[in-house]
Design an enzyme around this catalytic site. Structure first.
Site, short mmCIF file in Angstrom:
data_model
loop_
_atom_site.label_atom_id
_atom_site.label_comp_id
_atom_site.label_asym_id
_atom_site.label_seq_id
_atom_site.Cartn_x
_atom_site.Cartn_y
_atom_site.Cartn_z
N GLY A 153 -1.68 -8.69 9.20
CA GLY A 153 -1.86 -7.52 8.35
C GLY A 153 -0.75 -7.22 7.37
N LYS A 169 5.03 -3.44 -2.41
CA LYS A 169 3.75 -2.85 -2.04
C LYS A 169 3.41 -3.14 -0.57
CE LYS A 169 0.23 -2.83 -4.89
NZ LYS A 169 -0.94 -3.26 -5.70
N THR A 170 3.42 -4.41 -0.19
CA THR A 170 3.06 -4.75 1.18
C THR A 170 4.13 -4.28 2.18
OG1 THR A 170 3.97 -6.98 0.89
CG2 THR A 170 1.61 -6.70 0.52
N LYS A 220 15.31 -9.33 5.95
CA LYS A 220 15.37 -8.94 7.36
C LYS A 220 14.01 -8.31 7.70
CE LYS A 220 19.20 -6.30 7.20
NZ LYS A 220 20.41 -5.56 7.68
N GLY A 221 13.70 -8.20 8.97
CA GLY A 221 12.36 -7.77 9.38
C GLY A 221 12.08 -6.31 9.14
N GLU A 225 8.90 -3.89 13.03
CA GLU A 225 9.24 -3.05 14.18
C GLU A 225 9.93 -1.76 13.76
OE1 GLU A 225 7.83 -4.45 16.63
OE2 GLU A 225 7.77 -6.50 15.88
N GLN A 253 3.56 -1.64 5.31
CA GLN A 253 4.01 -1.78 6.70
C GLN A 253 4.72 -0.52 7.17
OE1 GLN A 253 5.40 -5.35 8.77
NE2 GLN A 253 5.85 -6.15 6.74
#
Length: 747
Positions: free
Chosen positions: A477, A642-643, A710-711, A714, A647
Site C-alpha cells: 500500500g 505524496k505517497t 529512512k523508513g 512504523e 503513509q
C-alpha cells in the site's frame, strides 16, 4: 561517473504508477485469480478454547452436493516439515507455529480443525456447517488480568544473557524509587486486530507432485517461498509465489498461517487448484493481532526538568504453543538522556492464537506508556511537555554509545509545534474551551530502527529506450513501485514514464519482506546499484565503439533524459536507445545486489516522528473529537511527498483507532471474541479522521544507504495514541491509562 538527474525525480509528488489499475479494477489480488478446474475451500473452526477432538463426523458433509474432500487431522496429507527430529545436542525448540491438522489438540477458540473442499464456494460453505465435531474440553485461561502472575522471561532471553529482550540496566537499577520527584503508573492496551480491507486469501496449485504455485496474500514473497519449500520438502525453485497486489497489510502478512497450509493440503488431496479466503470473523483469530499488553513506568526528574531515572516494565500476551515477542521497551532505552534506565519484558501464554507484529510492532505499544509518562512527569514539575522533551533530547545513542547516523528530531518537534499552534496550549488542564467543548493539546514522539537488508534487482534496458526493473518485493500500500521508478529515474537519468518496476513474484530477484520500515532502504539501494551498473555498461559500449566517445571514461559522462554525453562537450550526445541499436543489441541486462556494510557497527540508525493532536471533549457526554493532527517526520530523503504523506496520514488514522475506538472484547467463559466483525470492532472511519497535516524534515541519511532514505511505515503510528491521550488530559484533567479512551471513561 558524474551523477546527473532527470528533473530531480526523487522528492516529487508523483502519482502512483499502479493507481489506474487499482481504481479501474485491473489490479488482480490473490483471491481474484481463476485457474482451470478451480475448487473452493472453507475452514471449520473449533468452538472450544482448549482440549482435544474426540470425534469428527464428516459423512453428511462428504455426501453433500459438489463436495470433493473433507480433511482433518486423521486424513489430511502429511506435511513433511512437521516432523522435527531435533539432534540431542540442539536446544529444544521454543514452541512452533500452529501445525494445521497435525493432531487432535485444540489450543484456541476458532482454531481450524477441518477444511471442506467443493466445486463452488457456496457448496463448500454449506458442507462446512454439516461437519460435526465433539470435544473433550479442558479448563482454559484467556483472561490476561487473572493470569498475569504466570508471565515469564522469554526462553530465548533465558538462554542468551546478551539477548535484547533480557532485563536491561543502565546506571542504577530502579533509581526512580528513591527520588523526591517521581511518578509510577500502569498502562494497558487491549488486543487489537489488523483488519485490512483485503481478507487473507490463497490459491494453491500443485503443477506436479513436487512443483507448487501459490497466489497468496503475503508481505514476504521469498519468505513464503522458503517456508513452503521447507514444509513440503521440495526444492525452493519449485515453489512459485505470486503477490502482485496486496490490499493492505499491517504485519499480518509477515507469517505463514494455517489456512495457507490447509489450502495446499487440499490442493494436493483433490489434485486441483484450491482457493481459500478467510471470513472477516476468521481474520480475528487466524492471522495474528497486536497483543494485549500491561506496562508500568516509574520516572523521576529534577525540578528543572532533567530526567534522572526511568523504569519501564511490560508484559505481552502470547499463545500457549508459541512464544511471540516484540520490542516494546526499545524506545525507552535510547530516546531520552536519563542516566538510569531499567527495563523488564515478560510474556504471558494464554489459550489464544499467536499474535503477530502490527504496524509499529512493540514500539507503538511501548510509546503509549513512555510518552504518556513523559506527559505526566512534565505535569508534575509544571513544565511544558515539549520543553521537557527538548531538555532530555539525546545527541548520542545512550544504549549503544554510538553517534546517530542522522537525527533531526528537534527540527521535527519545532516544525510540528508551530503548525499545531502549540503556543495556545494551556499548562493547566481543563481551562481552554471552544463553546461548550473542552479543548486540549497533546504530543507524542515515535522512533523505529532505520533498517536495511540485502536485496537484488534485475534491470533491462531495451532498444526503445525503456527500462524494466524486477524484484520480488511486494507493495502492501505505501507505493513501493512508484518510489522505485522515481529512484531509478533519478539515478539513471531517464524519464519516469519510460521505467517499469515489476514486483510481487518469486521468479524475480530476492528481497526482504515488506515490513519493519526497510523496503525503500533495501530495495531502493539495489535499484540504485542496478541503475549505476546500466550506466557503466552504456559507458563501456560508447567508449569502445563510438568514435565521438572513443576512449571516454565513465566519470566523464553525464546521463540525463535518456541521453549520455561528454561532460566537457554536452552537445556531443547519444540516446540510450541508439547506443544499443548501433551495436545491434535488443537489450542489455544487469542484476545487482545491495546490502548494508559495517556502518551499522559505527552508527546508530533510527527514523523519528513527532505527532501533535488537538482534541475537543464534551464534558457532559464524554464524546471526543480529534480536531487536528500534525505529524512530522525525520525519515531521511523523501522519495515521493505524496505517497510518503499518504503513509503518515494512514498511520495517524490507525493511531486514532488505537487511542479511541479499537479493542477486542472476549467472553472468557468460552474464550471467544464478542467483537468479531466490523460492526462490533470499531475501526476509525472518515468521521473519526480530522484534518491531518504531514511535514518532513527531508534531510538525507547517506550513511544508511546511497539514496539517503529512512523508513516511514512504523513511525507514522508510533506516538499517535499517546499524543491523543495527552491531549484528552490537557482538555479534561482526566488521565486515561487504559485504551481505548471511550466516553464512559470520561464521565
Amino acid at each position: 561517473m558524474k551523477d546527473y538527474f532527470f528533473q530531480d525525480s526523487v522528492g516529487k509528488p508523483m502519482d502512483r504508477v499502479d493507481g489506474r489499475q487499482k481504481v479501474t479494477g485491473a489490479a488482480k489480488y490473490s483471491a481474484e485469480y481463476e485457474l482451470p478446474n478451480m475448487t473452493h475451500a472453507v475452514l471449520v473452526g473449533s468452538i472450544i478454547a482448549k482440549g482435544r477432538i474426540k470425534s469428527m463426523d464428516t459423512k453428511k458433509a462428504e455426501n453433500a452436493p459438489g463436495v470433493l474432500a473433507v480433511l482433518y487431522h486423521q486424513n489430511a496429507p502429511k506435511v513433511p516439515g512437521y516432523v522435527q527430529a531435533a539432534h540431542p545436542s540442539e536446544p529444544k525448540p521454543v514452541g512452533q507455529p500452529l501445525r494445521a491438522f497435525y493432531d487432535d489438540k485444540v489450543y484456541f477458540n476458532g482454531q481450524p480443525v477441518a477444511v471442506v473442499v467443493a466445486d463452488t464456494l457456496e457448496r463448500a460453505m454449506y458442507a462446512a456447517h454439516l461437519v460435526k465435531v465433539t470435544y473433550e474440553e479442558e479448563k482454559h485461561a484467556t483472561d490476561f488480568t487473572k493470569n498475569v502472575s504466570k508471565a515469564f522471561l522469554p526462553t530465548a532471553a533465558q538462554r542468551n544473557p546478551k539477548h535484547p529482550l533480557n532485563d536491561y540496566v543502565r546506571g542504577k537499577k530502579d533509581a526512580y524509587k528513591t527520588a523526591d520527584i517521581k511518578i509510577e503508573q500502569e498502562y494497558v492496551i487491549p488486543t487489537e486486530v489488523h483488519n485490512p480491507m483485503e481478507l487473507q486469501s490463497i490459491v494453491a496449485h500443485w503443477e506436479a507432485n513436487d512443483k507448487l504455485t501459490v497466489y497468496d496474500k503475503t508481505q514476504a514473497v521469498i519468505g513464503t517461498q522458503n517456508a513452503f519449500a521447507k514444509d513440503w520438502d521440495i526444492p525452493v525453485e519449485n515453489v512459485k509465489v505470486i503477490a502482485t497486489f496486496v490490499g493492505g497489510a499491517f504485519g499480518n502478512g509477515l507469517h505463514t498461517w494455517p489456512h495457507e497450509t490447509a489450502a495446499i493440503m487440499a490442493a494436493k488431496k483433490v489434485n486441483r487448484p484450491v482457493k481459500l479466503v478467510l471470513t472477516r470473523e476468521q481474520m480475528f483469530t487466524m492471522v495474528g493481532y497486536r497483543p494485549h499488553a500491561w506496562q508500568k513506568v516509574g520516572m523521576s526528574a529534577t525540578p528543572d526538568g532533567k530526567i534522572t531515572a526511568i523504569t519501564h516494565e511490560a508484559i505481552g500476551q502470547t499463545s500457549s504453543y508459541e512464544e511471540f515477542t516484540e520490542s516494546t521497551l526499545q524506545q525507552t532505552r535510547m530516546m531520552y538522556t536519563s542516566p538510569n534506565v531499567t527495563t523488564r519484558y515478560r510474556i504471558l501464554p494464554l489459550d489464544v492464537s499467536t499474535p503477530i507484529w502490527m504496524r509499529g510492532p512493540g514500539e507503538a505499544t511501548g510509546a503509549f506508556a513512555l510518552e504518556s509518562a513523559l506527559d505526566e512527569m512534565a505535569h508534575v514539575i509544571g513544565m511544558d511537555p515539549l520543553e521537557f522533551r527538548m531538555r532530555n533530547h539525546t545527541d548520542r545513542d545512550p544504549e549503544k554509545d554510538l553517534p546517530w547516523s542522522t537525527k533531526y528530531l528537534k527540527e521535527a518537534m519545532q516544525m510540528g509545534a508551530e503548525r499545531i499552534g502549540w503556543s495556545k496550549r494551556p499548562n493547566i488542564p481543563g481551562t481552554l474551551k471552544n463553546g461548550e467543548w473542552l479543548v486540549g493539546y497533546g504530543m507524542g514522539v515515535g522512533t523505529f530502527g532505520a533498517n536495511r537488508g540485502r536485496a537484488k534487482v534485475r534491470a533491462v534496458l531495451h532498444d526503445d529506450g525503456t527500462v524494466v526493473l524486477q524484484c520480488a518485493t511486494t507493495d502492501i500500500g505505501p507505493g513501493t513501485g512508484t518510489a522505485m521508478v522515481q529512484i531509478a529515474a533519478q539515478n539513471l537519468g531517464l524519464a519516469p514514464e519510460k521505467i517499469i518496476f515489476e514486483l510481487g513474484s518469486s521468479l524475480y530477484p530476492p528481497s526482504p519482506s515488506q515490513g519493519g520500515s526497510a523496503t525503500v532502504a533495501s530495495v531502493g539501494s539495489a535499484v540504485h546499484a542496478a541503475c549505476k551498473a546500466l550506466q557503466q555498461r552504456l559507458a563501456t559500449l560508447v567508449a569502445d565503439n563510438d568514435a565521438g566517445f572513443k576512449g571516454a571514461t565513465a566519470d566523464k559522462l553525464t546521463f540525463d533524459n535518456g541521453y549520455l554525453s561528454l561532460a566537457a562537450t554536452p552537445a556531443a550526445r547519444v540516446s540510450f536507445a541508439d547506443v544499443l541499436k548501433r551495436q545491434k543489441l535488443k537489450e542489455i541486462e544487469v542484476t545487482e545486489e545491495s546490502k548494508p556494510g559495517d556502518e551499522r557497527t559505527k552508527y546508530s540508525m533510527y527514523s523519528y516522528s513527532v505527532h501533535f493532536a488537538e482534541v475537543h471533549v464534551h464534558p457532559l457526554t464524554g464524546q471526543i473529537k480529534v480536531a487536528k493532527i500534525v505529524s512530522c517526520a525525520d525519515a531521511g530523503t523523501i522519495v515521493n511527498t505524496k505517497t510518503a504523506g499518504n503513509q503518515m496520514i494512514g498511520g495517524a488514522v490507525g493511531g486514532i483507532g488505537m487511542a479511541l475506538t479499537e479493542g477486542t472484547v472476549m467472553d472468557h467463559r468460552f474464550g471467544r471474541y464478542v467483537t468479531k466483525d466490523l460492526a462490533e470492532y470499531h475501526v476509525p472511519v472518515h468521521a473519526d479522521a480530522p484534518a491531518i497535516d504531514v511535514f518532513f524534515v527531508n534531510k538525507p541519511d547517506l550513511i544508511n544507504n546511497p539514496n539517503g532514505t529512512k523508513g516511514i511505515g512504523e513511525i507514522a503510528i508510533i506516538g499517535v495514541a499517546p499524543a491523543i491521550a495527552n491531549a484528552v488530559f490537557n482538555a479534561t484533567g482526566k488521565r486515561i491509562r487504559e485504551l481505548p479512551i471511550t466516553p464512559d471513561k470520561l464521565i
